[in-house]
Design a protein around this motif. Sequence first.
Motif, PDB file in Angstrom:
ATOM      1  N   SER A  73       0.829  -1.206   0.000  1.00 13.02           N
ATOM      2  CA  SER A  73       0.000   0.000   0.000  1.00 13.02           C
ATOM      3  C   SER A  73       0.867   1.260   0.000  1.00 13.02           C
ATOM      4  CB  SER A  73      -0.924   0.000   1.220  1.00 13.02           C
ATOM      5  OG  SER A  73      -0.138   0.092   2.375  1.00 13.02           O
ATOM      6  N   LEU A  74       2.118   1.124   0.498  1.00 15.67           N
ATOM      7  CA  LEU A  74       3.016   2.286   0.511  1.00 15.67           C
ATOM      8  C   LEU A  74       3.619   2.553  -0.871  1.00 15.67           C
ATOM      9  CD1 LEU A  74       5.059   1.826   3.811  1.00 15.67           C
ATOM     10  CD2 LEU A  74       3.851   3.900   3.122  1.00 15.67           C
TER      11      LEU A  74
ATOM     12  N   PRO B  39       2.692   2.761  -4.199  1.00 14.11           N
ATOM     13  CA  PRO B  39       2.299   3.751  -5.206  1.00 14.11           C
ATOM     14  C   PRO B  39       2.794   5.156  -4.883  1.00 14.11           C
ATOM     15  CG  PRO B  39       0.453   2.341  -4.621  1.00 14.11           C
ATOM     16  CD  PRO B  39       1.560   1.981  -3.700  1.00 14.11           C
ATOM     17  N   SER B  40       2.662   5.566  -3.609  1.00 10.22           N
ATOM     18  CA  SER B  40       3.085   6.921  -3.268  1.00 10.22           C
ATOM     19  C   SER B  40       4.601   7.061  -3.423  1.00 10.22           C
ATOM     20  CB  SER B  40       2.658   7.258  -1.840  1.00 10.22           C
ATOM     21  OG  SER B  40       3.280   6.357  -0.955  1.00 10.22           O
ATOM     22  N   LEU B  41       5.332   5.982  -3.087  1.00 10.23           N
ATOM     23  CA  LEU B  41       6.794   6.016  -3.209  1.00 10.23           C
ATOM     24  C   LEU B  41       7.213   6.201  -4.664  1.00 10.23           C
ATOM     25  CD1 LEU B  41       8.234   3.185  -0.925  1.00 10.23           C
ATOM     26  CD2 LEU B  41       8.876   5.601  -0.932  1.00 10.23           C
TER      27      LEU B  41
ATOM     28  N   SER C 285       5.471   7.286  -7.186  1.00  4.58           N
ATOM     29  CA  SER C 285       4.986   8.458  -7.907  1.00  4.58           C
ATOM     30  C   SER C 285       5.610   9.747  -7.389  1.00  4.58           C
ATOM     31  CB  SER C 285       3.463   8.533  -7.800  1.00  4.58           C
ATOM     32  OG  SER C 285       3.121   8.607  -6.433  1.00  4.58           O
ATOM     33  N   SER C 286       6.494   9.629  -6.384  1.00  4.97           N
ATOM     34  CA  SER C 286       7.157  10.832  -5.879  1.00  4.97           C
ATOM     35  C   SER C 286       8.056  11.406  -6.975  1.00  4.97           C
ATOM     36  CB  SER C 286       7.956  10.497  -4.625  1.00  4.97           C
ATOM     37  OG  SER C 286       9.071   9.714  -4.987  1.00  4.97           O
TER      38      SER C 286
ATOM     39  N   PRO D 181      11.673   9.139  -7.443  1.00  2.00           N
ATOM     40  CA  PRO D 181      11.437   7.865  -6.762  1.00  2.00           C
ATOM     41  C   PRO D 181      12.749   7.130  -6.488  1.00  2.00           C
ATOM     42  CG  PRO D 181      10.841   7.708  -9.074  1.00  2.00           C
ATOM     43  CD  PRO D 181      11.253   9.122  -8.842  1.00  2.00           C
TER      44      PRO D 181
END
Lengths: 92, 447
Positions: free
Chosen positions: B72-73, B75-77, B79-80, B83
Motif C-alpha cells: 500500500s506504501l 504507489p506513493s513512493l 509516484s514521488s 522515486p
Amino acid sequence: MAECPKKVASLIDLANLPTTLREFVGQSQISRLGCFIRVWSYIKDHNLQDQNNKNLVNCDDKLKSILLGKPQVDLAELPMLIKLHFPTEPKR
Amino acid sequence: MGKIPPSMRSGRLPIPLLRPPPSSSTSPPPQPSKPHPLLKTKKPKKPQQPSPSSTSPPLRLFSSPDLPTALSLLPSLLSSPSPPDSSSILRSYLSSGATLSSALSLLPHLPPSRPAFHLLLSLPSDLPTSLRILHLMSSSDLPPDPSTADIAVRSLLSSSSLDDALALVRNLSADLSSPPDQFTYNFLIRHLSKSRPISSVYAFIDEMRQLPAGPRPNVITYTILIDAVCRSGNLREATRLLSVLKDSGFKPDCYVYNVIMKGYCMVDACGEVMEIYNKMKDEGIEPDLVTYNTLIFGLSKAGMVDQAKKILNVMTGMGHFPDTVTYTSLMNGMCRKGDALGAVSLLGEMEEKGCSPNECTYNTLLIGVCKAKYLDKAMVLYGMMTAGGMKVDAAAYSTFVRALCRANKVAEAYEVFDYALESKSLSEVTAYSALESSLKWLKKAQA
C-alpha cells in the motif's frame, strides 16, 4: 595426535556411578573425564594441595570417601584412582 | 610435527596480498579470485548501487515487514518526484525484517532493474528460488550476465550446497546460455577440489569445455588443481598437470611453483624443494617471499639448516625481509638439529629486527627446549605464552607436560592442563589424554 576411538569413548561415555561417587558429584551419571575435572576443581576450590609440596593433596573427608580412604594422595595417581570407579566392561 | 601447523599456514597465506599485486593475470593461488570486483559485492550489495545510495545506510521506508502494508506504501513512493530505485526500496524493505519470499512478492510491483535482482540473488536461498529469480530476470528483458551468475553461484554455495551451485551453473549455461566467467569458474573449481575427488573436478572442467563459450582452465585454474593434487600427496599428477599447463601455452608462474614446493614439503620430500628452486631460476621466474619461506621451511624440516640459513642470506640479498614464518621455520630446523639455545637466541634477533613472534613460534621453541631438556627455559617460554594469552598446540602441550612430569613437577603439569582448557587451546579429551599418559609413565618409572 591420533586418538584411538575406544580410548576416547572410555573417557567421555557416561557411566552409572556407585553410591559414594554419586554423593560426591551430585549426579547419577558422569564420564571419567568429567569426573576427573570435577575432582580436580574440588581440590583447587578447597585449597587441598599441600603447602610444602604442591604435588600432594591432603584429602578432606569428602574426598577421602572416593579415593580409597587415603589421607593423602599424589596428584600423579589421581587419574588412576578415579579410573577405579570406572571399570571397563568385561568383553562378551 | 611434520605437518605444516595451521597457525603457520595462515601466517603464510596472506603474505602475497601484502605485496603489490604482480600482474593482473597472476593472482596468488590461495585467493585466485580475489581481484574479482564481485567478491566485494558479495556480502554488502552496496558497490552495485549508483553512487549516492552506495555509501548511505538503507533508507527507512518501511517500518514493518508486513507485505500488504508495504504494497500500500508503494504507489506513493513510486509516484514521488524522484522515486528511489527498485533495489533501494527492496533493501529498505529487507532491512525492516522482511523475508526473501515476501521481497519476491514485492518485486513484480517495482520497475525491473538489474541491481534489484542481484540484491535478491545475493540473499541466502535455495536452488529453486535462485532459478526462479533468474527466470524472472530473463522474462523482464534483463538476461543474466556473468556478474549475475557469479553472485548467484557464490550466494548459493554459502547458503546451500556445492551440488546446488553446480546445478545452477548447468542451468544457467543450458537454458539461459550464460556460461560462468573465468572467475566464477575458478571459484567453483576451488571449492570442488576442496571437497570432491580430483576426477569429479576434471569431469566438471570437461563439461564446461563442451559448452560453446564455456570457460577453459587458465594458469590460476591449474594452480588450484596442482594445489589440490599436492594436498592429497599425488605429486606425479602435479607434475603431469604442470606439463599440461605448459602444453596449453601457459607459462608457469611463481605461484605454480610455490604450490608444488609446498606439496613436496607435505609429503616429507623436503629435499626436493631445492630442485624446484633451481628449476625456477633456470626458467627465469622470480621467487617471492612465499617461495623463500617454503624453501626455508622445507630445508629446515629435512634437517638442512645450513642450507636454509644460506637461503635466508639470499632472500635478504634479494630485498625480501624475513618474516615470522621465515624465522619460525628456521627455529624449527635448529631445534630439530638439537640447537634449541640457538633457536631461542634467534627469538631475540627477530624481535630486534621488528618481527614479532606468534603462537607458532613459541610452540616451536617450547618443543625444542623441552626436547633438549632445558626445562627452565621451557618454563620461561610458557610464562611468556600465558602472559600473551597464546594458545598451546597439541604437540607442544604434550611435550611440555611430559617434560614437567619427568621432572616430578606434577602440580605444574596440572596447571598447564588447566591453561590448555582455559585458553581453549585443546579439547578436554586431548589435554587429558596427554596428561594421563605422562602420569602413567611417571608412575611406572617410580615403581
